[in-house]
Design an enzyme around this catalytic site. Structure first.
Site, PDB file in Angstrom:
ATOM      1  N   ASP A 195      47.350  76.441 -38.340  1.00 52.86           N
ATOM      2  CA  ASP A 195      47.167  77.842 -37.956  1.00 52.86           C
ATOM      3  C   ASP A 195      46.128  77.859 -36.837  1.00 52.86           C
ATOM      4  O   ASP A 195      44.992  77.418 -37.035  1.00 52.86           O
ATOM      5  CB  ASP A 195      46.672  78.609 -39.182  1.00 52.86           C
ATOM      6  N   PHE A 196      46.547  78.354 -35.658  1.00 55.29           N
ATOM      7  CA  PHE A 196      45.631  78.202 -34.514  1.00 55.29           C
ATOM      8  C   PHE A 196      44.398  79.113 -34.559  1.00 55.29           C
ATOM      9  O   PHE A 196      43.557  79.045 -33.677  1.00 55.29           O
ATOM     10  CB  PHE A 196      46.358  78.304 -33.168  1.00 55.29           C
TER      11      PHE A 196
ATOM     12  N   GLY B 192      51.623  76.053 -31.644  1.00 59.71           N
ATOM     13  CA  GLY B 192      52.656  77.094 -31.784  1.00 59.71           C
ATOM     14  C   GLY B 192      53.891  76.653 -31.024  1.00 59.71           C
ATOM     15  O   GLY B 192      54.564  77.449 -30.387  1.00 59.71           O
ATOM     16  N   GLY B 193      54.190  75.353 -31.128  1.00 61.17           N
ATOM     17  CA  GLY B 193      55.240  74.750 -30.299  1.00 61.17           C
ATOM     18  C   GLY B 193      56.647  74.961 -30.814  1.00 61.17           C
ATOM     19  O   GLY B 193      57.591  74.412 -30.267  1.00 61.17           O
TER      20      GLY B 193
ATOM     21  N   ASP C 130      52.582  74.032 -35.658  1.00 60.75           N
ATOM     22  CA  ASP C 130      53.088  75.391 -35.867  1.00 60.75           C
ATOM     23  C   ASP C 130      52.837  75.743 -37.332  1.00 60.75           C
ATOM     24  O   ASP C 130      52.292  74.940 -38.103  1.00 60.75           O
ATOM     25  CB  ASP C 130      54.586  75.510 -35.494  1.00 60.75           C
TER      26      ASP C 130
ATOM     27  N   HIS D 177      50.587  85.788 -25.100  1.00 55.83           N
ATOM     28  CA  HIS D 177      51.214  87.099 -24.896  1.00 55.83           C
ATOM     29  C   HIS D 177      51.624  87.765 -26.214  1.00 55.83           C
ATOM     30  O   HIS D 177      52.010  88.925 -26.228  1.00 55.83           O
ATOM     31  CB  HIS D 177      52.395  87.009 -23.910  1.00 55.83           C
TER      32      HIS D 177
HETATM   33  C1  LIG Z   1      56.731  83.199 -29.069  1.00 51.72           C
HETATM   34  S1  LIG Z   1      56.800  81.765 -30.028  1.00 51.72           S
HETATM   35  C2  LIG Z   1      56.551  80.513 -28.820  1.00 51.72           C
HETATM   36  C3  LIG Z   1      57.112  79.199 -29.251  1.00 51.72           C
HETATM   37  C4  LIG Z   1      57.047  78.073 -28.213  1.00 51.72           C
HETATM   38  N1  LIG Z   1      55.690  77.773 -27.831  1.00 51.72           N
HETATM   39  C5  LIG Z   1      57.890  78.445 -27.010  1.00 51.72           C
HETATM   40  O1  LIG Z   1      57.343  78.851 -25.995  1.00 51.72           O
HETATM   41  O2  LIG Z   1      59.106  78.388 -27.093  1.00 51.72           O
HETATM   42  C6  LIG Z   1      55.274  81.766 -30.895  1.00 51.72           C
HETATM   43  C7  LIG Z   1      55.090  80.605 -31.854  1.00 51.72           C
HETATM   44  O3  LIG Z   1      53.779  80.715 -32.432  1.00 51.72           O
HETATM   45  C8  LIG Z   1      53.877  80.364 -33.791  1.00 51.72           C
HETATM   46  N2  LIG Z   1      52.723  80.977 -34.507  1.00 51.72           N
HETATM   47  C9  LIG Z   1      52.532  82.274 -34.810  1.00 51.72           C
HETATM   48  N3  LIG Z   1      51.352  82.446 -35.427  1.00 51.72           N
HETATM   49  C10 LIG Z   1      50.793  81.224 -35.499  1.00 51.72           C
HETATM   50  C11 LIG Z   1      49.547  80.751 -36.017  1.00 51.72           C
HETATM   51  N4  LIG Z   1      48.678  81.590 -36.577  1.00 51.72           N
HETATM   52  N5  LIG Z   1      49.279  79.436 -35.920  1.00 51.72           N
HETATM   53  C12 LIG Z   1      50.171  78.580 -35.332  1.00 51.72           C
HETATM   54  N6  LIG Z   1      51.366  78.962 -34.827  1.00 51.72           N
HETATM   55  C13 LIG Z   1      51.662  80.279 -34.911  1.00 51.72           C
HETATM   56  C14 LIG Z   1      55.227  80.914 -34.214  1.00 51.72           C
HETATM   57  O4  LIG Z   1      55.700  80.326 -35.392  1.00 51.72           O
HETATM   58  C15 LIG Z   1      56.077  80.596 -32.991  1.00 51.72           C
HETATM   59  O5  LIG Z   1      56.682  79.329 -33.081  1.00 51.72           O
END
Ligand SMILES: C[S@@+](CC[C@H](N)C(=O)[O-])C[C@H]1O[C@@H](n2cnc3c(N)ncnc32)[C@H](O)[C@@H]1O
Length: 460
Positions: A338-339, A285-286, A310, A358
């Site tokens: 998808d995590f 989710g980077g 991501d 969070h």
């Molecule tokens: C709050 S952001 C945090 C982004 C980054 N890690 C940062 O701290 O700046 C959450 C991230 O999780 C990703 N995300 C949401 N659901 C996800 C999933 N099911 N699998 C992978 N990534 C996901 C979003 O696209 C987003 O980039």
């Protein structure tokens, strides 16, 4: 004396002078509305003035000494809160700041701040600016007057204005996109919190599919589905992620998480069975890769591969520069993932989650952690959670506002160290090796490994 990291976000509330000049709480009469015109906490003013006066401008470089700057700022904010009367605080909250927010977004979308920044930010009349952005000059004059009264631009003469550092920064995409993201996505949720809570008898939301966000937007889609559904939302959300991370101490530096000792030392360079380089870091989710770029800038000759994961909609918009060759001849590998599904990278040195936990209610966090735990090599792989670790006392506003937004947008929350340990150790069978960070509840790194069963050995 330099403030401790825990103290910088909060002045010494507990040691404040008793509120001698204010009306005593024992004589408080809710029918006496004259309280509204008395300063909120006059007794704290002398101590705060002394504290502020003790900062030595000549000896401190406030542009580089972040702790000193934030500590002084927190005292200055406390001074304002103590001096203001309830009436003034009220009018600032409900009138000055709400109108301020919306006119800033209008300024962003009409290129007002770009125009103001032209010719090195030289002063310009409202008439000239209005002509440049096709705006009613009288209306623009009223807007500029309020922006100046809020200290966002400087009035240099009758009808003349120039930008300051804040209004110049509004021309950059991280700030501009953040305002648009909050207006379009976050505020419709927050402004419906009261209605949602009332219908739920004032119980916390606990799911991502039924919370003030879904209620406020009248949608059955989750936050991330709404974000992915339009290019504009994706762009503004990604802008906000970049803005949020700017100015924080680098997550993998000596002052936060000493990655050289904790990850690079002890990295196993043995090629994988398919001949490929083993993985140093997976940023799950980077987003658009800003944290991996920070890792590279802090540790340019790191061994191993770096993987950015991501959702497809985000991977599709990562800047091409992200995958260009690194100083050590390697490049960041992009992976749609998808995590909640099986983690494809097995046995990496570290799995990194920044602002992921969070976003999700407790049960969903458990599902994400379960997938990571399955691929962690016991005694070798580390899980790094970069999140707020809210102190039991004196939490900073940066942590407390985020906690409320996480509740509203996702039915989720920020956590204290005790709550983190309960989730990770009791709930998921992980072992917390340490909690690193600048303190004050403004992000820390929780380092974990898979808890070894009795009799199992460590590899390093
Ligand atoms: C709050 S952001 C945090 C982004 C980054 N890690 C940062 O701290 O700046 C959450 C991230 O999780 C990703 N995300 C949401 N659901 C996800 C999933 N099911 N699998 C992978 N990534 C996901 C979003 O696209 C987003 O980039």
């Amino acid at each position: 004396m330099a403030p401790s990291s825990q103290e910088i976000y909060h002045d010494t509330v507990d040691n404040a002078t008793p509120n001698v000049n204010s009306r005593s709480s024992s004589s408080f009469d809710p029918n006496d509305i004259s309280i509204n015109a008395h300063p909120c906490d006059l007794g704290r003013v002398p101590g705060l003035i002394d504290d502020i006066a003790s900062y030595n401008w000549g000896d401190t470089d406030f542009s580089t000494d972040r702790n000193a700057r934030i500590s002084l700022l927190s005292k200055a904010r406390s001074l304002i809160a103590a001096l203001e009367t309830p009436r003034e605080t009220l009018l600032r909250h409900i009138g000055a700041e709400t109108s301020n927010f919306y006119i800033i977004v209008i300024g962003i979308e009409t290129n007002l701040f770009h125009e103001m920044a032209k010719n090195n930010g030289s002063p310009k009349t409202a008439t000239r600016l209005a002509e440049a952005i096709s705006f009613d000059p009288d209306l623009l004059r009223r807007i500029l007057r309020h922006l100046a009264s809020m200290n966002h631009i400087i009035q240099t003469g009758e009808d003349k204005y120039r930008p300051n550092n804040f209004s110049k920064a509004l021309t950059t995409s991280p700030l501009a996109g953040s305002y648009q993201f909050y207006r379009d996505v976050c505020l419709p949720a927050m402004s419906n919190l009261h209605k949602w809570l009332k219908t739920k008898s004032y119980r916390s939301p606990t799911t991502i599919i039924d919370n003030p966000f879904t209620f406020g937007h009248q949608t059955s889609q989750t936050f991330f589905e709404v974000i992915a559904s339009t290019a504009k939302n994706t762009e503004h959300f990604n802008d906000h992620m970049v803005a949020y991370c700017q100015g924080h101490p680098a997550w993998c530096s000596e002052s936060v998480y000493p990655a050289a000792d904790r990850l690079i030392s002890g990295f196993d360079p043995t090629p994988l069975p398919d001949g490929s380089d083993p993985v140093m870091l997976v940023d799950m989710g980077g987003n658009v890769g800003h944290d991996l770029q920070t890792f590279i800038s802090q540790h340019p000759s790191h061994p191993g591969r770096l993987v950015l994961q991501d959702l497809p909609s985000v991977i599709a918009v990562t800047p091409p520069s992200l995958t260009s060759p690194l100083p050590n001849g390697k490049h960041i590998q992009l992976q749609e993932h998808d995590f909640f599904n099986s983690q494809p990278v097995v046995g990496a040195r570290a799995y990194y989650l920044h602002h992921i936990m969070h976003d999700w209610p407790y049960a969903k966090c458990g599902l994400i952690l379960e997938q990571i735990k399955k691929v962690m090599k016991p005694g070798y792989s580390r899980l790094l959670i970069n999140e707020q670790v809210i102190p039991e006392r004196r939490a900073s506003w940066e942590a407390t506002y985020l906690d409320l937004y996480m509740m509203v947008m996702f039915g989720a929350r920020e956590r204290t160290e005790k709550e983190w340990r309960r989730m990770l150790e009791d709930g998921c069978g992980l072992k917390v090796l340490g909690v690193y960070g600048p303190g004050g509840g403004v992000e820390g790194i929780i380092e974990c490994e898979v808890a070894l069963e009795e009799g199992e050995g460590r590899e390093e």
